[in-house]
Design a protein around this motif. Sequence first.
Motif, PDB file in Angstrom:
ATOM      1  N   THR A 181      -2.275   5.579   8.439  1.00  0.00           N
ATOM      2  CA  THR A 181      -0.886   5.886   8.820  1.00  0.00           C
ATOM      3  C   THR A 181       0.299   5.642   7.617  1.00  0.00           C
ATOM      4  N   PHE A 182       1.385   6.322   7.747  1.00  0.00           N
ATOM      5  CA  PHE A 182       2.050   6.209   6.865  1.00  0.00           C
ATOM      6  C   PHE A 182       3.620   6.542   7.545  1.00  0.00           C
ATOM      7  N   GLU A 183       4.596   6.276   6.723  1.00  0.00           N
ATOM      8  CA  GLU A 183       6.029   6.588   7.429  1.00  0.00           C
ATOM      9  C   GLU A 183       6.325   8.117   6.882  1.00  0.00           C
ATOM     10  N   LYS A 203      10.236   3.916   0.391  1.00  0.00           N
ATOM     11  CA  LYS A 203      10.362   2.244   0.620  1.00  0.00           C
ATOM     12  C   LYS A 203       8.909   1.984   1.280  1.00  0.00           C
ATOM     13  N   GLU A 204       8.811   0.732   1.667  1.00  0.00           N
ATOM     14  CA  GLU A 204       7.401   0.281   1.988  1.00  0.00           C
ATOM     15  C   GLU A 204       6.878   1.082   3.172  1.00  0.00           C
ATOM     16  N   GLY A 205       5.588   1.546   3.089  1.00  0.00           N
ATOM     17  CA  GLY A 205       4.985   2.291   4.082  1.00  0.00           C
ATOM     18  C   GLY A 205       4.845   3.730   4.099  1.00  0.00           C
ATOM     19  N   ASP A 206       5.719   4.189   2.927  1.00  0.00           N
ATOM     20  CA  ASP A 206       5.776   5.758   2.539  1.00  0.00           C
ATOM     21  C   ASP A 206       4.547   5.896   1.764  1.00  0.00           C
ATOM     22  N   PHE A 207       4.156   7.509   1.862  1.00  0.00           N
ATOM     23  CA  PHE A 207       2.969   7.722   1.107  1.00  0.00           C
ATOM     24  C   PHE A 207       3.491   8.804   0.226  1.00  0.00           C
ATOM     25  N   LYS A 217       6.630  -2.058  -4.269  1.00  0.00           N
ATOM     26  CA  LYS A 217       7.485  -1.722  -3.182  1.00  0.00           C
ATOM     27  C   LYS A 217       6.771  -1.730  -1.944  1.00  0.00           C
ATOM     28  N   GLY A 218       5.520  -1.614  -1.960  1.00  0.00           N
ATOM     29  CA  GLY A 218       4.538  -1.582  -0.792  1.00  0.00           C
ATOM     30  C   GLY A 218       4.440  -0.032  -0.322  1.00  0.00           C
ATOM     31  N   CYS A 219       4.642   0.897  -1.135  1.00  0.00           N
ATOM     32  CA  CYS A 219       4.159   2.460  -0.924  1.00  0.00           C
ATOM     33  C   CYS A 219       2.790   2.570  -0.917  1.00  0.00           C
ATOM     34  N   ILE A 238      -9.590  12.581 -11.920  1.00  0.00           N
ATOM     35  CA  ILE A 238      -9.662  11.261 -11.404  1.00  0.00           C
ATOM     36  C   ILE A 238      -8.819  11.310 -10.454  1.00  0.00           C
ATOM     37  N   ILE A 239      -8.903  10.569  -9.362  1.00  0.00           N
ATOM     38  CA  ILE A 239      -7.822  10.165  -8.146  1.00  0.00           C
ATOM     39  C   ILE A 239      -7.753   8.884  -8.096  1.00  0.00           C
ATOM     40  N   ILE A 240      -6.566   8.442  -8.185  1.00  0.00           N
ATOM     41  CA  ILE A 240      -6.127   7.117  -8.258  1.00  0.00           C
ATOM     42  C   ILE A 240      -5.394   6.660  -7.335  1.00  0.00           C
ATOM     43  N   CYS A 241      -5.701   5.630  -6.472  1.00  0.00           N
ATOM     44  CA  CYS A 241      -4.953   4.988  -5.122  1.00  0.00           C
ATOM     45  C   CYS A 241      -4.567   3.534  -5.477  1.00  0.00           C
ATOM     46  N   ASN A 242      -3.616   3.176  -4.796  1.00  0.00           N
ATOM     47  CA  ASN A 242      -3.185   1.996  -4.968  1.00  0.00           C
ATOM     48  C   ASN A 242      -3.525   0.945  -3.571  1.00  0.00           C
TER      49      ASN A 242
END
Length: 277
Positions: free
Chosen positions: A30-32, A181-185, A226-228, A272-276
């Motif tokens: 889920t994301f905003e 912002k936080e929660g965005d992808f 930021k929490g993205c 390469i696929i990099i995710c946080n």
Amino acid sequence: MSEQSLKPFVKWAGGKRQLLGEILERIPHTFENYIEPFLGGGAVLFALQPKRALINDINASLIHTYKTIASEPQEFIVKIKELDSRISEGGKEYYYLIRDLYNSKLMREEFDLELAAIFIFLNKHCFNGLYRVNAKGLFNVPYNNSKKDSIDEEVILEVSKYLKNITICLGDFEDACKSAKEGDFIFLDSPYAPLNPSSFESYTKEGFDMESHVRLSKLFDNLTQKGCYCMLTNHNTEFINDLYGNKGYKMDVVSVKRMINSDASKRTGEEIIICNY
């Protein structure tokens, strides 16, 4: 909308259609809001079809074409058909005539309906769909000898419906992420880092040098704070690994085919696929 009717209408260097499966497996549950600062052909956008999205690219002709299709799909289709109707007879000579017209319009900054149509016509009739310009910013890719239609009308109409509710921006990738912002992808598919010093990876006059990659890595870190949710794709090189390694990011290496390389034996490699998250 069916998966068949909502798909890229432009071929773009570094496009992610062949990597879609790997990317979609890693999308946050889920994301905003969805933000894509390096839009290109939009394969991921059209596969996800997020309701709230901001898309961006630094290529003015590309973004102008997206906006034109969003606002004037029928007129765009008519203009494309006019261009296509003459390629079967004119062939190479006609292609270069239209290429010269495109460049003259670029020089005059005539971003109108005709330029958008010509942009797609050239994309579908140039070598490997490559967008390359010279030092003056003029498009210089040769003819690919194709006489096929430039578009699928159904795709254009369905894409237009979708884009009407999407924010479309032209500019730098950092500016595109200012509202994040936080929660965005945020999906970051920048121009590739060079595989070696002689690699040609700059497809626009703006280019994307090593300093740009460093700036992008800092943005990735800031968005993480930021929490993205952030996902980034690139060549699997030592340089990219140095930029993103040892930070706790998830880094997956996948095999890909390179469609642009003129040497068919070199059309395989690793991304390469990099995710946080």
